[in-house]
Design a protein around this motif. Structure first.
Motif, PDB file in Angstrom:
ATOM      1  N   HIS A 110     -31.630 -16.074  19.608  1.00 12.53           N
ATOM      2  CA  HIS A 110     -30.186 -15.969  19.361  1.00 12.53           C
ATOM      3  C   HIS A 110     -29.652 -14.602  19.806  1.00 12.53           C
ATOM      4  O   HIS A 110     -28.506 -14.498  20.272  1.00 12.53           O
ATOM      5  CB  HIS A 110     -29.908 -16.188  17.873  1.00 12.53           C
ATOM      6  N   GLY A 137     -25.038 -17.639  14.439  1.00 15.06           N
ATOM      7  CA  GLY A 137     -25.627 -18.596  15.360  1.00 15.06           C
ATOM      8  C   GLY A 137     -26.922 -19.195  14.841  1.00 15.06           C
ATOM      9  O   GLY A 137     -27.268 -20.355  15.156  1.00 15.06           O
ATOM     10  N   SER A 138     -27.621 -18.462  14.011  1.00 14.50           N
ATOM     11  CA  SER A 138     -28.905 -18.963  13.495  1.00 14.50           C
ATOM     12  C   SER A 138     -28.784 -19.547  12.097  1.00 14.50           C
ATOM     13  O   SER A 138     -29.800 -19.906  11.467  1.00 14.50           O
ATOM     14  CB  SER A 138     -29.921 -17.818  13.462  1.00 14.50           C
TER      15      SER A 138
END
Length: 398
Positions: A110, A137-138
């Motif tokens: 990421h 994003g993770s």
């Protein structure tokens, strides 16, 4: 009890083999309290809920195509809820030691994805934005893994191409210039402050020396006063004695002067006044006698001259009475001398000096002239036939 087990505060106990299912799980999750585990029939395993750390070191390429070496740290743990514990148990229960490595790989992917859409300037200036986008994003993947990310920090960004150094060169030069200016100002201010401090130190030392000298002078002055207290007291006592003696001597001198005034000077002045008065009286008497004798002589001379004239006229006219008057005139000096002798032995007080003496002498001569006038003829002359001389006759009484 051998069959009673209690998990630690940062652990979750997973009991399998039970027919009961909780939230569609084939095992029972126990946290915060103990539970009875049947031997052989049930099995208990522990899943750590402690905080973990994963270090990330990854080569990334920016939007500009510049390769950067990024180092970051991710802090995470297994979630405290049952779903997160169940997800983490299914994936990491047998490989808990590899949890850091697996999570680090996920975050590295990421991180490369996020940095690839940013410029070097944005990465440098907005590190928090990069970390937040990586965490966001993770999030989905971490949730499936039952992991909660507490923090993600980018520690270091290395540039092998020197882009960051070149980017920072103008700012570094400006900063260096400002640093040199600031250093010069700091040196100037330090020098001024050192000079001010030296001046203040010198002034303080001067004031201290002056105060110390003043204290020493005051101490010496008090010591001198204390040392002179006895002699000063003795001198004051002696001065008072001298003043009293002087006052006594002045009073004695005044008394002696008064005594001299009363006993010597006033009697001497009185005696001198008496002697002066007697001398003036004697002088006036001698002068009176001299003036009387001179006036008598002048009068007698005048009378003799008048008598000689009268005698000559009588002889020429044959006047016997004038002859008789001539006899009186001839005896007039003797009368005047007798009168003068009588006055010389008498105590006369002359009030108006020489004029008074002349008046007295004139009075005596006047009496003689009065006698002479009384003898002058008042009748016609007698017959000059008797012995050729005029006859003497008494004047008729009127």
């Amino acid at each position: 009890m051998l069959f009673w087990q209690v998990p630690a505060p940062n652990e979750a106990m997973l009991i399998s083999g039970s027919k009961r299912q909780v939230q569609d799980t084939q095992f029972r999750i126990v946290t915060g309290h103990g539970s009875f585990v049947m031997p052989v029939k049930q099995k208990a395993r522990m899943l750590s809920l402690a905080l973990r750390e994963a270090e990330i070191a990854e080569d990334c390429v920016t939007q500009q195509g510049i390769r950067l070496a990024v180092r970051a740290v991710c802090v995470f743990k297994v979630g405290d809820d049952t779903v997160s514990i169940a997800n983490a148990a299914r994936r990491f229960l047998s490989e808990q030691n590899r949890m850091d490595e697996l999570v680090g790989r996920i975050f590295a992917g990421h991180l490369r994805s996020i940095i690839g859409g940013l410029t070097v300037e944005q990465i440098i200036r907005e590190r928090n934005r990069v970390a937040q986008e990586v965490v966001a994003g993770s999030h989905g993947e971490m949730e499936k893994l039952g992991i909660v990310v507490d923090a993600l920090q980018i520690q270091e960004i290395e540039d092998a191409t020197g882009y960051i150094n070149n980017l920072a060169a103008p700012h570094a030069a400006a900063v260096a210039s400002q640093a040199r200016i600031a250093q010069a100002r700091a040196d100037q201010e330090a020098t001024e402050r050192e000079q001010q401090a030296s001046a203040l130190k010198a002034e303080y030392e001067r004031d201290t020396a002056i105060k110390r000298a003043g204290f020493l002078a005051e101490t010496e002055q008090y010591n001198a006063r204390a040392a002179q207290a006895g002699p000063l007291a003795q001198a004051k006592a002696s001065q008072q004695v001298i003043e009293e003696q002087t006052s006594l001597a002045q009073r004695q001198a005044g008394l002696a002067a008064q005594r001299l005034e009363a006993e010597v000077r006033r009697p001497a002045d009185a005696e001198a006044y008496r002697q002066r008065t007697l001398a003036e009286a004697k002088r006036d008497q001698v002068k009176f006698e001299a003036d009387g004798g001179a006036y008598a002589e002048r009068t007698l001379a005048q009378a003799q001259a008048d008598a000689n004239s009268a005698r000559a006229a009588s002889l020429r006219d044959g006047n016997q009475e004038l002859i008789a008057a001539n006899r009186v005139v001839e005896n007039l000096p003797a009368l005047a001398e007798a009168a003068a002798r009588a006055m010389s032995g008498a105590s006369l007080t002359v009030l108006n000096g020489t004029e008074g003496v002349n008046e007295v002498a004139a009075g005596v001569v006047g009496q003689g002239l009065a006698i002479l006038h009384s003898l002058q003829p008042t009748t016609p002359p007698a017959d000059p036939a008797v012995n050729g001389r005029p006859s003497l006759r008494s004047p008729e009484k009127k």
